[in-house]
Design an enzyme around this catalytic site. Structure first.
Site: not given
Length: 465
Positions: A244, A318
């Protein structure tokens, strides 16, 4: 819990400062009952009865408070929160209590308005406490329990990532298990790699003291319907090798906000002794970068047996939820509820205040949405649209972990999770922000429950003893 309970007490007739609630329409009639001097004090403070506006008015040797609310006859959770934050230390009661109109849901905001996260402050300048007396004794315990759960959630999210790694989440689950005589199993190391391979893959690059694990707490009568609560516990998300940028990393301590919601909800369920067999599952990892970090292009095994091609290592939440939802499904649950700070797409669509709700069944979605609306914790339903399942296709594995296009990111993430929930199981997924970027009464900047109260009231309505 004890700190929260000290802020709301049964009214036994002791001296207290009166709080008069008005709105713009009723203020003029209220002011007619005051002296000219008291009206001048209100005018001097430019009080007009607007929401969250308040004034302190002298009354002989004492004083009282006048506060503006939208509807004095129907208080929301936040109506008294600003008063709780800003009034001088003391003991208060609503003047309307004499007519049988107590604070009701506003007890929640009275408590959360006074909550502060001070773990890292060298000097605590918090004023208080402000104690509210009420004759609504039967509501106190329930409101205090909800507020205490919310404050716990906030503290977990606000804690620095070095102090809130997987081991710290394990300790929180252990505390919860001991408090309620529940059984806690923790899977780590080689066993984690075998039983929960995606959890292990995501967390294996972290330093040893932040090693990945899965916590599984079980409580309640085995004869009762199974309620599974699952929370994403990414204690810090660097993005992995798809790292990120700095601005996106700043708040990634809150990427375990799903786990915080799940732990807080499990505590409420056990406190209320709902008629369920509770299974709390918290996969806890740090998505770190090192020589053994999982990579884009890797193909991961899963507990369910599917294979998943890693398209993006920043779509890691996820993955760990997939293994945990598989385990939850093995209990043949009556209901699974999961929480995750899962996608930026949900925030783009709905902003910071509305968690995205996904559900397989319309009736279940309606239950949770109605509960949220009734208890000042609104959510918004987004679709599990079958047509988007093709976005998760992979050329080399059973599926990919993210789409190659930018469309419907929150729904696509929900569809990924749906593959790991057993066929026919009633399932609700909250894609929550778990954060207040802008302070509001009762909701300080920082960690915040978004979906917690909606879930709690929907579940309590289903399984109340």
């Amino acid at each position: 819990m004890s700190e929260a309970k000290a802020l709301i007490r049964p009214d036994r007739g002791e001296d207290a400062i009166a709080i008069h609630l008005v709105n713009k329409e009723s203020f003029s009639d209220f002011a007619k009952r005051l002296s000219a001097g008291q009206r001048a004090v209100l005018a001097g403070q430019k009080f007009e009865g607007a929401g969250y506006q308040y004034a302190i008015v002298p009354d002989g040797d004492s004083w009282f408070v006048v506060s503006g609310v939208a509807n004095p006859d129907s208080l929301s959770s936040w109506c008294l929160a600003k008063l709780a934050e800003e009034l001088p230390e003391g003991i208060y009661r609503l003047a309307s209590e004499s007519e049988g109109a107590g604070p009701g849901p506003a007890m929640f905001g009275w408590i959360t308005g006074q909550h502060r996260f001070t773990r890292y402050k060298s000097e605590d300048k918090v004023q208080g406490p402000r104690v509210l007396l009420t004759a609504q004794v039967g509501q106190i315990d329930a409101q205090v329990a909800e507020a205490a759960a919310e404050c716990l959630l906030r503290d977990l999210v606000n804690t620095a990532p070095e102090d809130m790694g997987p081991a710290a989440l394990e300790a929180e689950c252990e505390r919860l298990a001991k408090a309620h005589n529940a059984e806690l199993t923790v899977v780590r190391g080689d066993a984690l790699e075998q039983e929960y391979p995606m959890v292990h893959a995501v967390g294996r690059a972290a330093a040893r003291h932040h090693a990945p694990r899965l916590m599984h707490l079980v409580w309640g009568d085995p004869a009762h319907p199974v309620l599974a609560v699952v929370g994403k516990g990414v204690c810090f998300d660097s993005g992995g090798l798809n790292i990120k940028p700095g601005a996106s990393s700043r708040l990634m301590k809150k990427d375990m906000g799903g786990a915080a919601h799940a732990i807080a909800l499990a505590g409420l369920v056990m406190d209320a002794r709902l008629k369920v067999r509770l299974h709390l599952l918290v996969p806890a990892v740090e998505n770190a970068i090192s020589g053994n970090a999982f990579r884009p292009g890797d193909v991961l095994k899963t507990r369910q047996g599917l294979t998943v091609e890693v398209d993006n290592t920043d779509a890691e939440g996820r993955l760990i939820l997939g293994d945990a939802l598989t385990r939850a499904s093995e209990e043949n649950p009556d209901l699974i509820v999961d929480f995750a700070t899962l996608t930026g797409a949900a925030r783009v669509a709905l902003g910071p205040d509305l968690p995205a709700l996904f559900a397989r069944h319309d009736a279940t979605a309606d239950e949770f949405l109605a509960a949220g609306k009734a208890h000042d914790d609104a959510a918004w339903r987004l679709p599990l649209h079958d047509g988007y399942r093709e976005y998760l296709a992979s050329d080399v594995a059973d599926m990919a972990n993210s789409a190659a296009n930018p469309y419907a990111g929150a729904s696509v993430a929900g569809l990924f999770l749906d593959r790991f929930v057993g066929e026919g199981i009633d399932w609700v997924h909250f894609d929550t922000f778990a954060w207040s970027p802008t302070p509001k009464p009762g909701r300080a900047r920082g960690g915040r429950g978004l979906g917690l109260r909606a879930s709690w009231h929907a579940i309590r309505a289903r399984y109340a003893p």
